[in-house]
Write an enzyme that holds these catalytic residues in place. Structure first.
Site, short mmCIF file in Angstrom:
data_model
loop_
_atom_site.label_atom_id
_atom_site.label_comp_id
_atom_site.label_asym_id
_atom_site.label_seq_id
_atom_site.Cartn_x
_atom_site.Cartn_y
_atom_site.Cartn_z
N ASP A 15 -9.81 -0.25 -5.76
CA ASP A 15 -10.18 1.11 -6.19
C ASP A 15 -8.98 2.07 -6.14
O ASP A 15 -8.76 2.86 -7.06
CB ASP A 15 -11.36 1.64 -5.37
N MET B 180 -7.67 -15.25 6.82
CA MET B 180 -7.79 -16.60 6.28
C MET B 180 -8.64 -16.64 5.03
O MET B 180 -8.43 -17.48 4.16
CB MET B 180 -8.38 -17.53 7.34
N ILE B 181 -9.61 -15.72 4.93
CA ILE B 181 -10.52 -15.81 3.77
C ILE B 181 -9.92 -15.16 2.53
O ILE B 181 -10.48 -15.28 1.45
CB ILE B 181 -11.92 -15.22 4.07
N ARG C 48 0.87 -1.18 0.00
CA ARG C 48 0.00 0.00 0.00
C ARG C 48 0.91 1.23 0.00
O ARG C 48 2.05 1.18 0.44
CB ARG C 48 -0.91 0.01 1.22
N ILE D 7 -11.50 -8.43 -2.51
CA ILE D 7 -12.50 -9.38 -2.01
C ILE D 7 -13.71 -8.64 -1.47
O ILE D 7 -14.75 -9.23 -1.28
CB ILE D 7 -11.94 -10.33 -0.92
N ASP D 8 -13.58 -7.33 -1.19
CA ASP D 8 -14.72 -6.59 -0.65
C ASP D 8 -15.83 -6.41 -1.67
O ASP D 8 -16.94 -6.02 -1.32
CB ASP D 8 -14.26 -5.21 -0.18
N ARG E 107 -14.43 -3.28 4.52
CA ARG E 107 -14.11 -1.99 5.14
C ARG E 107 -15.29 -1.02 5.04
O ARG E 107 -15.74 -0.47 6.02
CB ARG E 107 -12.92 -1.39 4.40
#
Ligand SMILES: Nc1ncnc2c1ncn2[C@@H]1O[C@H](COP(=O)(O)OP(=O)(O)OP(=O)(O)O)[C@@H](O)[C@H]1O
Ligand SMILES: O=P(O)(O)OC[C@H]1O[C@](O)(CO)[C@@H](O)[C@@H]1O
Ligand SMILES: [Mg+2]
Length: 500
Positions: free
Chosen positions: A190, A377-378, A164, A219-220, A265
């Site tokens: 994004d 973990m996901i 990041r 993943i979000d 988030r």
């Protein structure tokens, strides 16, 4: 190029309110570029396909639920191979970079870009930029070949590493120029797509023959316009294991409560879909739907009732839920990560403590609470079969677009068809769960949890909510956004932004 921060848009108007929000092409700023026949026409795997090449004017409609008198609305350029390409195979020097958080499928996309470029277009000069954007100017590159990436799709993470922050546009473009790179494949969320957009603008300003292709990753599932992002299905599937464990623990103790915190988030898609898929969840809390703890209609009242009825319960909470409640009780400062994203307060620990405190009060039932936090973990696992196929299509669509000379685009499915979408359309807003839409209603009716909204709140929310896409939910009222929200030009863009 940006004018007052707004990228110049390429808009084409047609009959009956048809609008094409097109993506830039190298010939927009480098005239008289030579073209070459697409090598795919001689490829035994593809040459038998009837109509393999996409027609020049094929576009994909953003809104597919229409009425008799509807205007045709916004369209995006259809992704896919073109008859003519703007790069010769041995001229291509491609690079791949991964930025932002991890996501299942990153390695699959890397693999398929490398193999797709090699097997479909005969490209062999492909390098990986390590450690995200800052790797352009801080690290050596690694050479990528079909052989070196052969089995990376079986691994989680990204073989290129990610990071990041660290985006210095001029240094990145200097590095692209110095290394002779002419196709840049950028995988990220994004923030990454915003970074890709400014890289494209700088490349255009310098007049370089460099195609910039963004592949949306998160993943979000908070990326606008596209149906869903890769890795999302895998993450939802993995979340089932945590929810199952929470359910087993809760069921096995008197007044057992299983609490699972999932990523998300600003958008509660993972929590919503994991809840809907599991059927073991009694209450799902997401950032888009405010909730409260105490008093009539609050979470504690609901929990007491559920425990009385069933003797156990499972709660799922998205990490971004209830942030204002926690901030209120903890009075914490506003911290940010290296990319400027807000650092969240841990809703899982906070909620666990609040629940324990509440039930510890005199006269309340004794509870057994088990808190499960499978956060990383996901997303640190390899992608599942359907995400693997999806990643392959994304990689191929990106390659075809870059070879055909398109640039400054993000690729992704819109109503099931892959399209090239201008960067600004995927970065101008985030995809969120629309709590006035049918999918959230399905969740509320499946868990039978309170909506935490008074009738007045509900009216307010209905007015405020801008429907967004809802993961292939074609019946969703969300699809109406582009007609209802436009003023004058009917294209979903501000008035006056239609010049080309
Ligand atoms: N407005 C911007 N302009 C230039 N670069 C940006 C911008 N916003 C973010 N970036 C860069 O993009 C990269 C990734 O951003 P970020 O950390 O926000 O992750 P993301 O791509 O949104 O993925 P995630 O889904 O994990 O949030 C970082 O290197 C960051 O510096
Ligand atoms: O801890 P990291 O790596 O910054 O990532 C956490 C964030 O990444 C995401 O998975 C994607 O943005 C968010 O849900 C989460 O807040
Ligand atoms: Mg992000």
């Amino acid at each position: 190029m940006a004018l007052d921060g707004i990228p110049k848009m390429k808009i084409v108007h047609g009959d009956a309110g048809y609008v094409l929000e097109d993506v830039p092409h190298l010939t927009d700023f480098i005239p008289d570029l030579p073209t070459y026949p697409n090598p795919l026409q001689d490829n035994p795997a593809y040459s038998v396909v009837k109509q393999y090449f996409v027609n020049h004017d094929d576009t994909v409609a953003q809104k597919i639920v229409v009425q008799k008198d509807s205007t045709r609305g916004t369209h995006f350029r259809r992704a896919g191979p073109r008859q003519k390409v703007y790069f010769e195979s041995d001229e291509v020097q491609a690079c791949i970079v991964t930025c932002g958080g991890l996501c299942p499928g990153l390695n699959t996309v890397i693999r398929e870009i490398v193999c797709g470029l090699a097997y479909m277009y005969g490209v062999t000069n492909i390098i990986g930029i390590e450690d995200g954007y800052k790797g352009f100017y801080a690290r050596n590159t690694i050479s990528l070949s079909p052989r070196s990436v052969n089995d990376i799709h079986k691994r989680g993470g990204t073989i290129l590493n990610t990071s990041r922050g660290g985006h210095v546009t001029s240094k990145i473009v200097d590095s692209i120029q110095d290394r002779g790179i002419n196709q840049v494949y950028i995988l990220g969320g994004d923030g990454t797509q915003r970074g890709a957009s400014v890289i494209f603008e700088e490349i255009q300003r310098r007049g370089l023959k460099v195609a910039v292709a963004g592949i949306p990753k998160t993943i979000d599932n908070d990326i606008a316009v596209i149906d869903k992002s890769f890795g999302f299905d895998t993450a939802v599937e993995e979340a089932q294991r945590a929810i199952n464990a929470a359910h087993v623990e809760a069921e096995s103790f008197e007044n057992g409560i299983g609490l699972v915190k999932l990523m998300g988030r600003y958008s509660g898609f993972i929590a919503m879909y994991a809840t809907l898929a599991s059927r073991d969840v009694d209450c799902c809390l997401i950032p888009e739907s405010p909730f409260y703890l105490e008093g009539p209609g609050g979470l504690f009242e609901f929990m007491e009732k559920r425990l009385k009825e069933n003797g156990h319960m499972v709660l799922v909470v998205a990490e971004g839920a209830g942030q204002e409640l926690i901030a209120e009780s903890l009075r914490t400062m506003n911290h940010q990560d290296a990319s400027g994203n807000k650092l969240l307060l841990d809703v899982g620990l906070w909620l666990s403590q609040k629940i324990k405190d509440h039930f510890a009060n005199k006269g309340k039932i004794p509870i057994n609470l088990k808190y499960i936090d499978p956060t990383y973990m996901i997303r640190a696992i390899p992608s599942n079969a359907s995400d693997n196929v999806y990643c392959t299509l994304l990689a191929h669509s990106a390659i075809h677009g870059a070879m055909a000379g398109y640039t400054g685009f993000t690729v992704g499915p819109v109503n099931g068809r892959h399209a090239y979408i201008p960067f600004h359309r995927v970065t101008e807003k985030q995809n969120k769960v629309v709590i006035t839409d049918r999918m959230w209603a399905r969740l509320l009716s499946s868990t039978n949890q309170p909506s935490f909204l008074s009738p007045i709140d509900m009216e307010q929310v209905k007015k405020e909510d801008e429907p967004a896409n809802q993961l292939f939910d074609q019946n969703s009222i969300a699809d109406d956004y582009h007609v209802e929200s436009t003023e004058g030009n009917n294209n979903g863009l501000p008035d006056g932004s239609t010049s080309c």
